[in-house]
Design a protein around this motif. Sequence first.
Motif, PDB file in Angstrom:
ATOM      1  N   GLU A  24      38.690  37.004  34.979  1.00 42.93           N
ATOM      2  CA  GLU A  24      38.065  35.810  34.403  1.00 42.93           C
ATOM      3  C   GLU A  24      36.856  35.348  35.200  1.00 42.93           C
ATOM      4  O   GLU A  24      35.941  34.735  34.639  1.00 42.93           O
ATOM      5  CB  GLU A  24      39.099  34.692  34.290  1.00 42.93           C
ATOM      6  CG  GLU A  24      40.151  34.962  33.234  1.00 42.93           C
ATOM      7  CD  GLU A  24      41.129  33.819  33.079  1.00 42.93           C
ATOM      8  OE1 GLU A  24      41.051  33.103  32.067  1.00 42.93           O
ATOM      9  OE2 GLU A  24      41.984  33.643  33.976  1.00 42.93           O
ATOM     10  N   PRO A  29      40.309  42.313  28.990  1.00 42.33           N
ATOM     11  CA  PRO A  29      40.164  40.963  28.429  1.00 42.33           C
ATOM     12  C   PRO A  29      41.220  40.612  27.394  1.00 42.33           C
ATOM     13  O   PRO A  29      41.614  39.439  27.285  1.00 42.33           O
ATOM     14  CB  PRO A  29      38.760  41.012  27.813  1.00 42.33           C
ATOM     15  CG  PRO A  29      38.014  41.974  28.672  1.00 42.33           C
ATOM     16  CD  PRO A  29      39.019  43.039  29.023  1.00 42.33           C
ATOM     17  N   HIS A  53      44.127  38.798  36.864  1.00 41.38           N
ATOM     18  CA  HIS A  53      43.605  37.951  35.792  1.00 41.38           C
ATOM     19  C   HIS A  53      42.541  36.998  36.329  1.00 41.38           C
ATOM     20  O   HIS A  53      41.513  36.770  35.671  1.00 41.38           O
ATOM     21  CB  HIS A  53      44.740  37.161  35.143  1.00 41.38           C
ATOM     22  CG  HIS A  53      45.482  37.939  34.100  1.00 41.38           C
ATOM     23  ND1 HIS A  53      45.640  37.485  32.813  1.00 41.38           N
ATOM     24  CD2 HIS A  53      46.085  39.148  34.153  1.00 41.38           C
ATOM     25  CE1 HIS A  53      46.324  38.384  32.115  1.00 41.38           C
ATOM     26  NE2 HIS A  53      46.619  39.398  32.921  1.00 41.38           N
ATOM     27  N   ARG A  54      42.771  36.427  37.509  1.00 39.28           N
ATOM     28  CA  ARG A  54      41.774  35.524  38.084  1.00 39.28           C
ATOM     29  C   ARG A  54      40.464  36.265  38.351  1.00 39.28           C
ATOM     30  O   ARG A  54      39.371  35.741  38.070  1.00 39.28           O
ATOM     31  CB  ARG A  54      42.312  34.881  39.366  1.00 39.28           C
ATOM     32  CG  ARG A  54      43.336  33.776  39.121  1.00 39.28           C
ATOM     33  CD  ARG A  54      43.683  33.033  40.388  1.00 39.28           C
ATOM     34  NE  ARG A  54      44.550  33.812  41.256  1.00 39.28           N
ATOM     35  CZ  ARG A  54      45.894  33.758  41.241  1.00 39.28           C
ATOM     36  NH1 ARG A  54      46.506  32.962  40.394  1.00 39.28           N
ATOM     37  NH2 ARG A  54      46.603  34.487  42.073  1.00 39.28           N
ATOM     38  N   SER A  71      46.527  33.514  27.262  1.00 36.20           N
ATOM     39  CA  SER A  71      46.032  32.166  26.954  1.00 36.20           C
ATOM     40  C   SER A  71      46.534  31.632  25.620  1.00 36.20           C
ATOM     41  O   SER A  71      46.461  30.433  25.356  1.00 36.20           O
ATOM     42  CB  SER A  71      44.505  32.164  26.945  1.00 36.20           C
ATOM     43  OG  SER A  71      44.010  32.878  25.817  1.00 36.20           O
ATOM     44  N   VAL A 124      44.046  38.746  28.907  1.00 38.66           N
ATOM     45  CA  VAL A 124      43.750  37.332  29.127  1.00 38.66           C
ATOM     46  C   VAL A 124      43.899  36.551  27.823  1.00 38.66           C
ATOM     47  O   VAL A 124      44.441  35.437  27.790  1.00 38.66           O
ATOM     48  CB  VAL A 124      42.333  37.164  29.714  1.00 38.66           C
ATOM     49  CG1 VAL A 124      41.938  35.685  29.784  1.00 38.66           C
ATOM     50  CG2 VAL A 124      42.249  37.811  31.094  1.00 38.66           C
ATOM     51  N   GLN A 125      43.422  37.146  26.722  1.00 42.40           N
ATOM     52  CA  GLN A 125      43.520  36.479  25.423  1.00 42.40           C
ATOM     53  C   GLN A 125      44.972  36.355  24.965  1.00 42.40           C
ATOM     54  O   GLN A 125      45.343  35.364  24.326  1.00 42.40           O
ATOM     55  CB  GLN A 125      42.695  37.252  24.396  1.00 42.40           C
ATOM     56  CG  GLN A 125      41.203  37.228  24.676  1.00 42.40           C
ATOM     57  CD  GLN A 125      40.463  38.385  24.021  1.00 42.40           C
ATOM     58  OE1 GLN A 125      41.035  39.194  23.305  1.00 42.40           O
ATOM     59  NE2 GLN A 125      39.161  38.467  24.271  1.00 42.40           N
TER      60      GLN A 125
END
Length: 307
Positions: free
Chosen positions: A295, A41, A291-292, A48, A44-45
């Motif tokens: 998420e 995660p 990543h998809r 983003s 992802v952070q």
Amino acid sequence: MRAVIIRSFGGPEVLEVAQVPRPEPGPGQVRIRVAAAGVNPVDVQTRSGALAGAGIHAPRDVLGLGWDVSGTVDAVGAGVRGFAAGDRVAGLCDRPGLALKAQAEYAVLDAGAVALLPDGLDLVAAATLPLNALTAAQALDLAAVEPGGTLLVTGATGAVGGYTVEIAARSGARVVAVAGGRDADLVRGLGAWRVVPRDGDLAEAVRTAVPGGVDAAVDAASLGVRALDAVRGGGAFVAVLGGAAPPALRGTRVYHVWIRADGERLAALAAAGLTTRVAGTLPLADVAEAHRRLEAGRQRGRLVLVP
């Protein structure tokens, strides 16, 4: 070499597998030919912009991705002892703002962040250990539950939560794990003493199993005050996600675990025979798909990129 980078923040489309110069190890560093790199995660952070927005790293034009790495030592810098070319290793790249990190064909880490692996541990499985198992172990240091004491673990089916359950149970804690019904057998197999559902009144369910409340909680699912209410007065609460720590109600000692690389501790965890869970492997070029999937949720374990 190829490496995963971003040049701007956004969705999976900003991820780029770029050709970059192969890094050279400096004094006290080890270069690893990457066999596998976990997707977490925190990646992802980073992608983003959430970490940058929280002030976790300084602005840069290019950011690398990836904290977990496993592979073989390719080269060592001056002054390095205990590692040689060909050694099977894993390591944690715990600096968020680097231009190159672990999701690459080669990675350079400080020698103190790298651990030798036992022969029987698969390199892909080993890539799920550094960030998640070290976070679990360091969170348990803060929780400080004595043998026979009680510990609540939220997110017990996740990577951090699963390792937390297993390490705590092996140390003699009575673990109350938060998990869905279909995952009850999984967390019991990791050593959970009791399993309570994610939905409903969590504190009431925990306090029914442990009158007066548990001695401590490790909140891997970021439930905050819902989990805090299950802890006895004066107990301990450890938040895993940054910014997710609740107020210290009833004299609870509230901590946040900020992960740090620790090669010696990682070596012990790698040798401990913990239950590794690989949700799937993808080639480095498919990092956006990883990543998809991450998420979208519903992953059992960690996705791993293979260069």
